[in-house]
Design a protein around this motif. Sequence first.
Motif, PDB file in Angstrom:
ATOM      1  N   MET A  14       0.854  -1.170   0.000  1.00 26.38           N
ATOM      2  CA  MET A  14       0.000   0.000   0.000  1.00 26.38           C
ATOM      3  C   MET A  14       0.895   1.226   0.000  1.00 26.38           C
ATOM      4  SD  MET A  14      -2.847   1.201   2.807  1.00 26.38           S
ATOM      5  CE  MET A  14      -4.196   0.238   2.209  1.00 26.38           C
TER       6      MET A  14
ATOM      7  N   SER B  53      -0.960   7.216  -1.463  1.00 24.25           N
ATOM      8  CA  SER B  53      -2.256   7.587  -2.040  1.00 24.25           C
ATOM      9  C   SER B  53      -3.307   6.515  -1.774  1.00 24.25           C
ATOM     10  CB  SER B  53      -2.129   7.873  -3.534  1.00 24.25           C
ATOM     11  OG  SER B  53      -1.738   6.730  -4.235  1.00 24.25           O
ATOM     12  N   GLU B  54      -2.918   5.245  -1.774  1.00 22.64           N
ATOM     13  CA  GLU B  54      -3.860   4.175  -1.441  1.00 22.64           C
ATOM     14  C   GLU B  54      -4.278   4.258   0.023  1.00 22.64           C
ATOM     15  OE1 GLU B  54      -2.292   0.822  -4.655  1.00 22.64           O
ATOM     16  OE2 GLU B  54      -1.470   0.836  -2.619  1.00 22.64           O
TER      17      GLU B  54
ATOM     18  N   ASP C  68      -6.815   7.074   0.320  1.00 22.60           N
ATOM     19  CA  ASP C  68      -8.114   6.613  -0.175  1.00 22.60           C
ATOM     20  C   ASP C  68      -8.818   5.741   0.862  1.00 22.60           C
ATOM     21  OD1 ASP C  68      -7.623   7.946  -2.558  1.00 22.60           O
ATOM     22  OD2 ASP C  68      -7.028   6.133  -3.652  1.00 22.60           O
TER      23      ASP C  68
ATOM     24  N   LYS D 161     -11.021  12.982   0.509  1.00 22.55           N
ATOM     25  CA  LYS D 161      -9.621  12.594   0.335  1.00 22.55           C
ATOM     26  C   LYS D 161      -8.700  13.726   0.764  1.00 22.55           C
ATOM     27  CE  LYS D 161     -10.386   9.297  -3.391  1.00 22.55           C
ATOM     28  NZ  LYS D 161     -10.091   8.942  -4.776  1.00 22.55           N
TER      29      LYS D 161
END
Length: 91
Positions: free
Chosen positions: A1, A4-5, A8, A18
């Motif tokens: 991960m 940005s993941e 999210d 976000k």
Amino acid sequence: MNKSELIDAMAADAGISKGAAKKALESFIGNVGDALNQGKRVSLVGFGSWSVTNRAAREGRNPQTGATIQIAAKNVVKFKPGAELDGAVNK
């Protein structure tokens, strides 16, 4: 991960935008870094703790040439997982 993941996932779990999740994550990272820079220990019960230790200067070898080199002393961050995190990883 990646970052940005993670943003999210945080946004989805918390039901926030976000942008808000990104600000929260950046604030967390900044505050942990500031505390460690001041020599403090950061502990999140169940998750783990971060601390700073000093790694002494030492002699090393260049793997290409075999020449001896001097490696400077430096501060390093250490992380020790908490019981809950350790248990989640080692089911």
